[in-house]
Enzyme design. Sequence first.
Site, PDB file in Angstrom:
ATOM      1  CE1 TYR A  33      47.839  40.015 -15.885  1.00  0.00           C
ATOM      2  CE2 TYR A  33      45.703  40.696 -15.032  1.00  0.00           C
ATOM      3  CZ  TYR A  33      46.777  40.911 -15.860  1.00  0.00           C
ATOM      4  OH  TYR A  33      46.800  42.009 -16.666  1.00  0.00           O
ATOM      5  CE  LYS A  81      61.172  37.107 -23.517  1.00  0.00           C
ATOM      6  NZ  LYS A  81      62.181  37.644 -24.485  1.00  0.00           N
ATOM      7  CG  ASP A 116      60.951  39.462 -27.333  1.00  0.00           C
ATOM      8  OD1 ASP A 116      60.557  38.377 -27.800  1.00  0.00           O
ATOM      9  OD2 ASP A 116      62.157  39.687 -27.085  1.00  0.00           O
ATOM     10  CG  ASP A 165      46.916  43.395 -19.672  1.00  0.00           C
ATOM     11  OD1 ASP A 165      45.811  43.825 -20.030  1.00  0.00           O
ATOM     12  OD2 ASP A 165      47.662  44.011 -18.893  1.00  0.00           O
ATOM     13  CG  ASP A 176      45.912  47.693 -23.802  1.00  0.00           C
ATOM     14  OD1 ASP A 176      44.883  47.018 -23.706  1.00  0.00           O
ATOM     15  OD2 ASP A 176      46.188  48.630 -23.028  1.00  0.00           O
TER      16      ASP A 176
HETATM   17  C1  IPM Z   1      42.216  44.209 -19.221  1.00  0.00           C
HETATM   18  C2  IPM Z   1      42.568  45.148 -18.094  1.00  0.00           C
HETATM   19  C3  IPM Z   1      42.567  44.362 -16.792  1.00  0.00           C
HETATM   20  C4  IPM Z   1      43.680  43.343 -16.865  1.00  0.00           C
HETATM   21  C5  IPM Z   1      42.641  45.214 -15.517  1.00  0.00           C
HETATM   22  C6  IPM Z   1      41.577  46.266 -15.460  1.00  0.00           C
HETATM   23  C7  IPM Z   1      42.601  44.342 -14.282  1.00  0.00           C
HETATM   24  O1  IPM Z   1      43.775  45.773 -18.352  1.00  0.00           O
HETATM   25  O2  IPM Z   1      41.131  43.583 -19.159  1.00  0.00           O
HETATM   26  O3  IPM Z   1      42.983  44.106 -20.172  1.00  0.00           O
HETATM   27  O4  IPM Z   1      44.838  43.659 -16.577  1.00  0.00           O
HETATM   28  O5  IPM Z   1      43.378  42.198 -17.212  1.00  0.00           O
HETATM   29 MG    MG Z   2      44.552  45.387 -20.305  1.00  0.00          MG
END
Ligand code: IPM
Ligand code: MG
Length: 369
Positions: A142, A193, A226, A250, A254
């Site tokens: 990032y 990884k 993975d 990230d 999710d």
């Molecule tokens: C998260 C989001 C952010 C990230 C975006 C909005 C920059 O997806 O907080 O998970 O990628 O970190």
């Molecule tokens: Mg995210």
Amino acid sequence: MANPSILILAGDGIGPEVMAEVKKIIGWFGDKRGIAFDVTEDLVGGSAYDVHGTPLTDETMAKAQAADAVLLGAVGGPKYDVLDFSVKPERGLLRLRKEMDLFSNLRPAQCFDALADFSSLKKEVVAGLDIMIVRELTSGVYFGEPRGIFPDNEGGRVGVNTQRYTTDEIRRVARSAFELARRRGNKVCSMEKANVMESGILWREEVQWVHDNEYPDVELSHMYADAGAMQLVRWPKQFDVIVTDNLFGDLLSDCAAMLTGSLGMLPSASLGAPTESGRPKALYEPVHGSAPDIAGQGKANPIACILSFAMALRYSFDLGEEASRVERAVEAVLADGARTADLMGPEGGVPVSTAGMGDLIVQALDASL
Ligand code: IPM
Ligand code: MG
């Protein structure tokens, strides 16, 4: 003594709607528990860009640095897709994380009993799930340099990002994962990884070093990210704390969020090193985004944002009992069948709006007294 301070940055899309419900909860603590906060509000993301031409002004950055805790809603929206990368709403959020040095991002994935049927996975796979993803938040691909889009030698272009981690960056986030594990199931699984990336080899070695030298009592395992993603959906209850880098965190968070039924349920805390006050620098935000498709319709689920405030009570203000009170109130409301649109599954429920959900949680808090 002054009240602890909270800076609210509601942001874009559904951010302001879900934050309105958090403000009800903050108000409740002042009125009913004598726990008052000095709350100020400011702009971030697209809403800041619209006014100031930047997704985060220096003034707002300074306020965030000075606040005892920052609560953030969400940033982004299609309206801002055309903006230059340097002023996109997300840059505001990334600047906050970077300049506040919030290296440890806690993303719990807990499955409330009332929602166990709602997951896309089988009930027995998710019922009772309680895992914590610790995502490194201020380094890795990032932020690594060099980065950019450059001309290549063949008349084309090359896009570059750099995955980069130092010993210290890995060790400090590993420590926060081991500390958390000691207060939970005492297990950490580190994901990288190392089979293809040198930064992954270093990650694995440094996490192991912190374990061997400082936390030998905690059970540590390593997994390729993975395979970790696959195990997360196969049998998530094998995990307690997962520690991983910025990008894998990230993705994996999710994925873990969806195990619990809805992205609308997941809070997060981003913590830095302790300041002079003894409190860590801290920012709390829901894992979900700004959901522009449903913004302004009263459809958004405010629970992730409300649970983010509960995390602030626990990690910034040392009010773990009060945090549990909020979590139990959420659980009670869900058990009664109240459902925002995102939680409305085949088994039905009582449809409620964003504000309706906030009001019910306040009522459940009243009932807890
Ligand atoms: C998260 C989001 C952010 C990230 C975006 C909005 C920059 O997806 O907080 O998970 O990628 O970190
Ligand atoms: Mg995210």
